[in-house]
Design a protein around this motif. Structure first.
Motif, PDB file in Angstrom:
ATOM      1  N   PRO A   4       0.840  -1.200   0.161  1.00  0.00           N
ATOM      2  CA  PRO A   4       0.050   0.107  -0.095  1.00  0.00           C
ATOM      3  C   PRO A   4       0.952   1.426   0.026  1.00  0.00           C
ATOM      4  N   LEU A   5       0.262   2.412  -0.663  1.00  0.00           N
ATOM      5  CA  LEU A   5       0.989   3.542  -0.570  1.00  0.00           C
ATOM      6  C   LEU A   5       0.982   3.997   0.940  1.00  0.00           C
ATOM      7  N   ARG A   6       2.390   4.569   1.284  1.00  0.00           N
ATOM      8  CA  ARG A   6       2.481   5.307   2.739  1.00  0.00           C
ATOM      9  C   ARG A   6       1.948   6.685   2.848  1.00  0.00           C
ATOM     10  N   GLY A   7       1.121   6.818   3.763  1.00  0.00           N
ATOM     11  CA  GLY A   7       0.596   8.304   4.105  1.00  0.00           C
ATOM     12  C   GLY A   7       1.070   8.569   5.690  1.00  0.00           C
ATOM     13  N   VAL A   8       0.969   9.731   5.835  1.00  0.00           N
ATOM     14  CA  VAL A   8       1.457  10.345   7.004  1.00  0.00           C
ATOM     15  C   VAL A   8       0.551  11.644   7.532  1.00  0.00           C
ATOM     16  N   VAL A   9       0.224  11.774   8.673  1.00  0.00           N
ATOM     17  CA  VAL A   9      -0.641  12.606   9.156  1.00  0.00           C
ATOM     18  C   VAL A   9       0.219  13.704  10.158  1.00  0.00           C
ATOM     19  N   VAL A  10       0.204  14.879   9.874  1.00  0.00           N
ATOM     20  CA  VAL A  10       0.912  15.794  10.738  1.00  0.00           C
ATOM     21  C   VAL A  10      -0.050  16.847  11.256  1.00  0.00           C
ATOM     22  N   VAL A  11      -0.160  16.764  12.777  1.00  0.00           N
ATOM     23  CA  VAL A  11      -1.069  17.670  13.272  1.00  0.00           C
ATOM     24  C   VAL A  11      -0.517  19.025  13.823  1.00  0.00           C
ATOM     25  N   ALA A  12      -0.575  20.106  13.500  1.00  0.00           N
ATOM     26  CA  ALA A  12       0.135  21.176  13.842  1.00  0.00           C
ATOM     27  C   ALA A  12      -0.863  22.129  14.914  1.00  0.00           C
ATOM     28  N   ASP A  48       3.070  24.261  15.885  1.00  0.00           N
ATOM     29  CA  ASP A  48       3.060  24.813  14.777  1.00  0.00           C
ATOM     30  C   ASP A  48       4.380  25.569  14.448  1.00  0.00           C
ATOM     31  N   GLY A  49       4.872  25.556  13.388  1.00  0.00           N
ATOM     32  CA  GLY A  49       5.867  26.540  12.600  1.00  0.00           C
ATOM     33  C   GLY A  49       6.903  25.251  12.200  1.00  0.00           C
ATOM     34  N   GLU A  50       8.179  25.408  12.488  1.00  0.00           N
ATOM     35  CA  GLU A  50       9.159  24.597  11.961  1.00  0.00           C
ATOM     36  C   GLU A  50       9.019  23.250  12.594  1.00  0.00           C
ATOM     37  N   PRO A  51       8.661  22.779  13.597  1.00  0.00           N
ATOM     38  CA  PRO A  51       8.213  21.522  13.781  1.00  0.00           C
ATOM     39  C   PRO A  51       7.465  20.825  12.796  1.00  0.00           C
ATOM     40  N   VAL A  52       6.644  21.532  12.160  1.00  0.00           N
ATOM     41  CA  VAL A  52       5.721  20.979  11.050  1.00  0.00           C
ATOM     42  C   VAL A  52       6.505  20.749   9.815  1.00  0.00           C
ATOM     43  N   GLY A  53       7.534  21.557   9.655  1.00  0.00           N
ATOM     44  CA  GLY A  53       8.511  21.375   8.271  1.00  0.00           C
ATOM     45  C   GLY A  53       9.112  20.350   8.608  1.00  0.00           C
ATOM     46  N   ALA A  54       9.485  20.129   9.730  1.00  0.00           N
ATOM     47  CA  ALA A  54      10.536  18.978  10.168  1.00  0.00           C
ATOM     48  C   ALA A  54       9.652  17.576   9.888  1.00  0.00           C
ATOM     49  N   ALA A  55       8.585  17.774  10.577  1.00  0.00           N
ATOM     50  CA  ALA A  55       7.788  16.321  10.408  1.00  0.00           C
ATOM     51  C   ALA A  55       7.409  16.046   9.062  1.00  0.00           C
ATOM     52  N   ILE A  56       7.129  16.983   8.051  1.00  0.00           N
ATOM     53  CA  ILE A  56       6.757  16.721   6.917  1.00  0.00           C
ATOM     54  C   ILE A  56       7.822  16.272   5.896  1.00  0.00           C
ATOM     55  N   ARG A  57       9.225  17.204   6.293  1.00  0.00           N
ATOM     56  CA  ARG A  57      10.614  16.567   5.675  1.00  0.00           C
ATOM     57  C   ARG A  57      10.876  15.115   6.010  1.00  0.00           C
ATOM     58  N   ALA A  58      10.439  14.772   7.262  1.00  0.00           N
ATOM     59  CA  ALA A  58      10.659  13.359   7.773  1.00  0.00           C
ATOM     60  C   ALA A  58      10.041  12.554   6.956  1.00  0.00           C
ATOM     61  N   ALA A  59       8.745  12.808   6.972  1.00  0.00           N
ATOM     62  CA  ALA A  59       7.971  11.921   6.092  1.00  0.00           C
ATOM     63  C   ALA A  59       8.268  11.549   4.679  1.00  0.00           C
ATOM     64  N   THR A  78       0.531  32.784  15.363  1.00  0.00           N
ATOM     65  CA  THR A  78       1.036  31.336  15.621  1.00  0.00           C
ATOM     66  C   THR A  78       0.945  30.196  14.539  1.00  0.00           C
ATOM     67  N   ASP A  79       0.071  30.561  13.569  1.00  0.00           N
ATOM     68  CA  ASP A  79      -0.405  29.876  12.349  1.00  0.00           C
ATOM     69  C   ASP A  79       0.668  29.883  11.289  1.00  0.00           C
ATOM     70  N   ARG A  80       1.677  28.959  11.318  1.00  0.00           N
ATOM     71  CA  ARG A  80       2.863  29.052  10.617  1.00  0.00           C
ATOM     72  C   ARG A  80       2.990  27.829   9.607  1.00  0.00           C
ATOM     73  N   THR A  81       1.738  27.185   9.613  1.00  0.00           N
ATOM     74  CA  THR A  81       2.061  25.823   8.426  1.00  0.00           C
ATOM     75  C   THR A  81       2.406  26.219   7.224  1.00  0.00           C
ATOM     76  N   PRO A  82       1.738  26.951   6.503  1.00  0.00           N
ATOM     77  CA  PRO A  82       2.044  27.163   5.101  1.00  0.00           C
ATOM     78  C   PRO A  82       3.438  27.791   4.991  1.00  0.00           C
ATOM     79  N   GLU A  83       3.913  28.413   5.865  1.00  0.00           N
ATOM     80  CA  GLU A  83       5.314  29.007   5.822  1.00  0.00           C
ATOM     81  C   GLU A  83       6.173  27.995   6.190  1.00  0.00           C
ATOM     82  N   ALA A  84       5.937  26.816   6.845  1.00  0.00           N
ATOM     83  CA  ALA A  84       6.658  25.795   7.075  1.00  0.00           C
ATOM     84  C   ALA A  84       6.683  24.874   5.904  1.00  0.00           C
TER      85      ALA A  84
END
Length: 160
Positions: A4-12, A48-59, A78-84
């Protein structure tokens, strides 16, 4: 039989990451991806913020073919998900984010137009930022359901 294709859910969510309350959007997305046949683990809950980017990058680095984020797409400081997310994308897919916003507005939630969520491709992984509310997540799932598997397959150049 193919894996199966792999999916990841990241909660900011600063508060859910701090244990102030339990996240309720991530499990909805996990169930959604499982229902489409993706292999997915429990949501990754980060501030939120850079930890979101790090989680996406890791996935992406771990071979995920889709990453759905929830939260951090609004107008608060504090809403920084698009920027990350944006620096990780090789190509944006603006129609996906536009359709999610439009669906929210059409479902009677005028504030859906305030979401700054992005969608795009990072390597061979489709990344989509979703709102942080359960209603917004459900609206987004309805938009994504008929196209998500196809979009993920297209990200690696599969035939139509």
């Amino acid at each position: 039989m193919a894996e199966p294709l792999r999916g990841v859910v990241v909660v900011a969510s600063n508060r859910a990451a701090a244990g102030v309350y339990d996240d309720t959007t991530g499990p909805v997305l996990v169930d959604f991806l499982l229902g489409l046949g993706f292999a997915v683990d429990a949501p990754v809950v980060v501030p939120d913020g850079e930890p979101v980017g790090a989680a996406i990058r890791a996935a992406v680095d771990a071979g995920a073919r889709v990453v759905l984020t929830t939260g951090g797409t609004g107008l608060t400081p504090t809403d920084r998900t698009p920027e990350a997310t944006r620096p990780l994308l090789d190509r944006e897919v603006p129609g996906v984010a536009e359709a999610i916003r439009a669906a929210g507005v059409a479902n009677g939630v005028p504030t859906a137009m305030l979401s700054r969520g992005l969608a795009g491709v990072a390597g061979t992984c489709l990344v989509v930022n979703l709102p942080g509310s359960r209603g917004g997540v459900k609206d987004a799932c309805a938009v994504l359901e008929p196209v998500l598997v196809h979009a993920v397959e297209q990200a690696v150049g599969s035939d139509h």
